[in-house]
Write a protein that holds these residues in place. Structure first.
Motif, PDB file in Angstrom:
ATOM      1  N   HIS A   1      35.063  34.976  38.645  1.00 63.99           N
ATOM      2  CA  HIS A   1      35.396  33.587  38.375  1.00 63.99           C
ATOM      3  C   HIS A   1      34.122  32.802  38.096  1.00 63.99           C
ATOM      4  O   HIS A   1      33.011  33.202  38.480  1.00 63.99           O
ATOM      5  CB  HIS A   1      36.145  32.976  39.558  1.00 63.99           C
TER       6      HIS A   1
ATOM      7  N   ARG B   1      38.086  40.742  38.804  1.00 65.75           N
ATOM      8  CA  ARG B   1      37.802  39.727  37.787  1.00 65.75           C
ATOM      9  C   ARG B   1      36.892  38.642  38.347  1.00 65.75           C
ATOM     10  O   ARG B   1      37.196  38.009  39.360  1.00 65.75           O
ATOM     11  CB  ARG B   1      39.107  39.109  37.296  1.00 65.75           C
TER      12      ARG B   1
ATOM     13  N   ASN C   1      42.386  43.078  41.615  1.00 62.24           N
ATOM     14  CA  ASN C   1      43.737  43.377  41.144  1.00 62.24           C
ATOM     15  C   ASN C   1      44.485  44.118  42.252  1.00 62.24           C
ATOM     16  O   ASN C   1      44.267  45.310  42.468  1.00 62.24           O
ATOM     17  CB  ASN C   1      43.660  44.210  39.867  1.00 62.24           C
TER      18      ASN C   1
ATOM     19  N   PHE D   1      35.484  36.019  43.005  1.00 61.46           N
ATOM     20  CA  PHE D   1      36.144  37.058  42.220  1.00 61.46           C
ATOM     21  C   PHE D   1      37.508  37.361  42.843  1.00 61.46           C
ATOM     22  O   PHE D   1      37.784  36.971  43.984  1.00 61.46           O
ATOM     23  CB  PHE D   1      35.302  38.335  42.167  1.00 61.46           C
TER      24      PHE D   1
ATOM     25  N   ASP E   1      33.600  46.368  30.882  1.00 63.07           N
ATOM     26  CA  ASP E   1      34.641  45.388  30.555  1.00 63.07           C
ATOM     27  C   ASP E   1      35.996  45.800  31.120  1.00 63.07           C
ATOM     28  O   ASP E   1      36.800  44.942  31.508  1.00 63.07           O
ATOM     29  CB  ASP E   1      34.733  45.205  29.046  1.00 63.07           C
TER      30      ASP E   1
ATOM     31  N   THR F   1      35.994  44.621  34.738  1.00 65.01           N
ATOM     32  CA  THR F   1      36.126  43.174  34.935  1.00 65.01           C
ATOM     33  C   THR F   1      37.449  42.633  34.409  1.00 65.01           C
ATOM     34  O   THR F   1      37.876  41.548  34.810  1.00 65.01           O
ATOM     35  CB  THR F   1      34.970  42.427  34.252  1.00 65.01           C
ATOM     36  N   ASP F   2      38.107  43.380  33.544  1.00 67.43           N
ATOM     37  CA  ASP F   2      39.428  42.960  33.054  1.00 67.43           C
ATOM     38  C   ASP F   2      40.556  43.439  33.969  1.00 67.43           C
ATOM     39  O   ASP F   2      41.501  42.689  34.237  1.00 67.43           O
ATOM     40  CB  ASP F   2      39.678  43.510  31.650  1.00 67.43           C
TER      41      ASP F   2
END
Length: 618
Positions: free
Chosen positions: A234, A232, A242, A239, A224, A227-228
């Motif tokens: 969609h 990330r 960052n 995706f 998590d 993915t946070d």
């Protein structure tokens, strides 16, 4: 028409030769230069391909390069402008390197090709015979055109081509090969995986295998977080990375070290002890990669409506993810070429030049399920005279045997726990040894995995090994099956995996009851099933299926081994030491044999030993 394709200037250069649409030769430069992941202009590989086809540069009708250098330059410039002023130092460094190595590459490559021409023709002649194929189109062509499928969806995922990092396309006789949608740099699943490879202390573009191999020892407790905060997903399967955390588009660093360490703890220094935290990080990025590739596969099915899928790009070397796409994805069949990375781009560029530039006809018909890779046996072949010369140079004792005695003798040696270097026929193309340049061992021994890693391969002890099995016996040993609409494996009949591109669970019928399954680091020497030395801690294996049509001698060896042991499986790993390419010539094989704990060397019709005590009798 004879077409030469090649790749270079990034990593793992290669050359390939296509004659009237059929691949006749392909080899990586590293196998000949003996420099791991050699990125230089592949002069040796080109010459070797031409020699293999009994041709010269003067016979070549068209040359194809696997990307468009000026389009790549446009990406570098646009990225620098977008990130200015933060990226100006990186931009200056990259542009200087580009001007020194790549910006001039079209003209320089023509000059280097001319140097290989016996007649030293004019440069103008080559200007009319040189095409540049977009990077992801080269990848797509390397997967679709040699595949067993008439029509297929295409999914290309890598670090970055010119602009693309992920591409979805389709191929069919009606549409040809076309790319339909893309994700663009810096949003790259391949570069994120490489960033975690670096964070875990492994070498980028080399250590990604290690992350995949380390993952089963861990728990994906950082899934998590990734993915946070990192990449990330969609809802449409795409995706976003960052960009404030992963900074490969701004400077030489792949990521913001301080921010990464706040999320995942201290970076592991290269060579430092591996801990459970490192295994958990590896498990987490591996799981995220698998999940995102499954979403991309679902998107490819929606966009194309095709029932078959071919994969290419460096991320397609992740055979664990490939196995999940086959088992859980929306496609009846999944096929991965033996060299889906940049080396395979040389093959793809040549094939795309044939189909897209030379007006070549559609590919020749094949028997159902057959592909166009010739079992990867596309490199040079060495004669028995070459073998004898190498053995004589090192004064190695040996016997000469007919094929049936070779397989029976080697099977007996393997059943007795001996490690055998196996050198036969043409060199394989791609990163996997498939029975041409292999190290073989008994899969029944739980100690063999550790012995091979430490005393032969000289690499990390947690690394797993692959299993070779006759295709018609695979279903009895591995959970690798097709679906009702499958071309490559009907239900209950086993699935075709000739290039070690799929990982599958070992069949439960072969498993032992264990009070403690031991998935922690150091737990590979536990006998989980009947073939522990090629079973990973999660009960899976990277599978190579073998048929007599692909390799009669290797298939016969598996048959002979089963006669002795009742097990039709052999541990198969590449014939090399850590940090070295797979052996190419008999001299390479002898040097590796003498410098490791390999017990016997079988080259063509000979079996060799190191000491009189090991001499074969009877």
């Amino acid at each position: 028409m004879l077409i030469l394709g090649f790749s270079c200037h990034y990593h793992n250069s290669a050359a390939a030769l296509v004659s009237d649409g059929e691949i006749v030769a392909a080899v990586e430069e590293e196998r000949l230069s003996r420099l791991k992941n050699d990125p230089s202009f592949p002069a040796r590989a080109i010459s070797t391909c031409l020699e293999t086809a009994n041709s010269t540069m003067d016979d070549v009708d068209l040359v194809a390069f696997y990307e468009k250098p000026h389009r790549k330059l446009a990406r570098v410039l646009s990225t620098a402008i977008r990130t200015y002023p933060a990226g100006r130092e990186h931009f200056t460094e990259v542009l200087t390197k580009w001007g020194r190595e790549s910006f001039w590459s079209p003209g320089e490559m023509r000059d280097q090709l001319l140097a290989l021409s016996p007649s030293r023709g004019t440069r103008a002649r080559w200007n009319r015979r040189f095409v540049f194929v977009p990077h992801h189109l080269s990848h797509a062509a390397s997967a679709y055109y040699p595949s067993p499928f008439t029509d297929a969806a295409v999914l290309v995922t890598d670090g970055v081509g010119e602009f693309s990092t992920t591409t979805i396309g389709e191929g069919s006789p009606e549409t040809g090969l076309r790319l339909l949608s893309e994700l663009r740099f810096p949003h790259s699943l391949g570069l994120v995986y490489s960033g975690f490879t670096h964070f875990l202390g492994f070498q980028v573009n080399e250590g990604e295998y290690k992350v995949m191999g380390l993952a089963p020892y861990g728990e994906p407790r950082f899934r998590d977080t990734i993915t946070d905060a990192v990449v990330r997903p969609h809802g449409d399967g795409s995706f976003a990375v960052n960009e404030s955390l992963f900074t490969y588009h701004v400077d030489r660093r792949m990521y913001d070290m301080a921010a990464m360490e706040r999320l995942f703890g201290p970076r592991r220094a290269p060579g430092a002890e591996l801990t459970q935290v490192h295994a958990d990080i590896a498990a987490s990025i591996q799981l995220v990669t698998e999940e995102m590739l499954l979403r991309l596969a679902e998107r490819a099915r929606r966009e194309t409506g095709r029932a078959k899928l071919v994969l290419a790009g460096g991320v397609a070397l992740n055979c664990v993810a490939n196995g999940r796409i086959l088992r859980e994805g929306p496609f009846d069949d999944v096929w991965v070429p033996p060299a889906p990375g940049d080396a395979g781009g040389a093959v793809g560029a040549a094939l795309q030049a044939w189909h897209g530039h030379a007006g070549g006809a559609a590919r020749a018909p094949r028997r159902p399920g057959a592909d166009g890779m010739s079992g990867t046996r596309l490199g040079p072949r060495y004669s028995t005279r070459d073998v004898r010369a190498a053995l004589a140079d090192h004064e190695l004792g040996h016997v000469v045997l007919p094929p049936q005695d070779i397989t029976a003798t080697v099977a007996r040696l393997l059943a007795d726990g001996k490690i055998v270097g196996w050198f036969h026929g043409r060199l394989e193309f791609g990163p996997r040894a498939l029975g041409g340049r292999s190290i073989l061992a008994d899969p029944r021994s739980p100690e063999m995995q550790r012995i091979l890693n430490l005393r032969v391969k000289r690499r990390e002890s947690f690394r797993p090994f692959a299993a070779a099995v006759p295709r018609d016996r695979a279903r009895e040993w591995f959970q690798l099956e097709g679906r009702p609409g499958s071309l490559l494996g009907a239900p209950g009949a086993g699935y075709d995996s000739p290039y070690m591109t799929l990982v599958a669970p070992v069949h439960p019928a072969r498993a032992f009851e264990l009070a403690d399954p031991v998935r922690r680091l150091g737990g590979l020497d536990v006998a989980r099933n009947e073939i522990p030395s090629c079973t990973h801690v999660d009960g899976t294996s990277r599978v190579q299926t073998v048929t007599p049509e692909d390799d009669w001698l290797f298939h016969e060896l598996l048959v002979e081994f089963e006669k002795i042991t009742s097990v039709p499986v052999l541990l198969n790993t590449s014939f090399n030491r850590r940090g070295e390419p797979i052996v190419c010539s008999p001299d390479d094989a002898v040097e590796c044999f003498l410098d490791t704990d390999i017990d016997y060397l079988c080259m063509e019709d000979t079996i060799s030993w190191k000491t009189p005590a090991a001499e074969l009798h009877g």
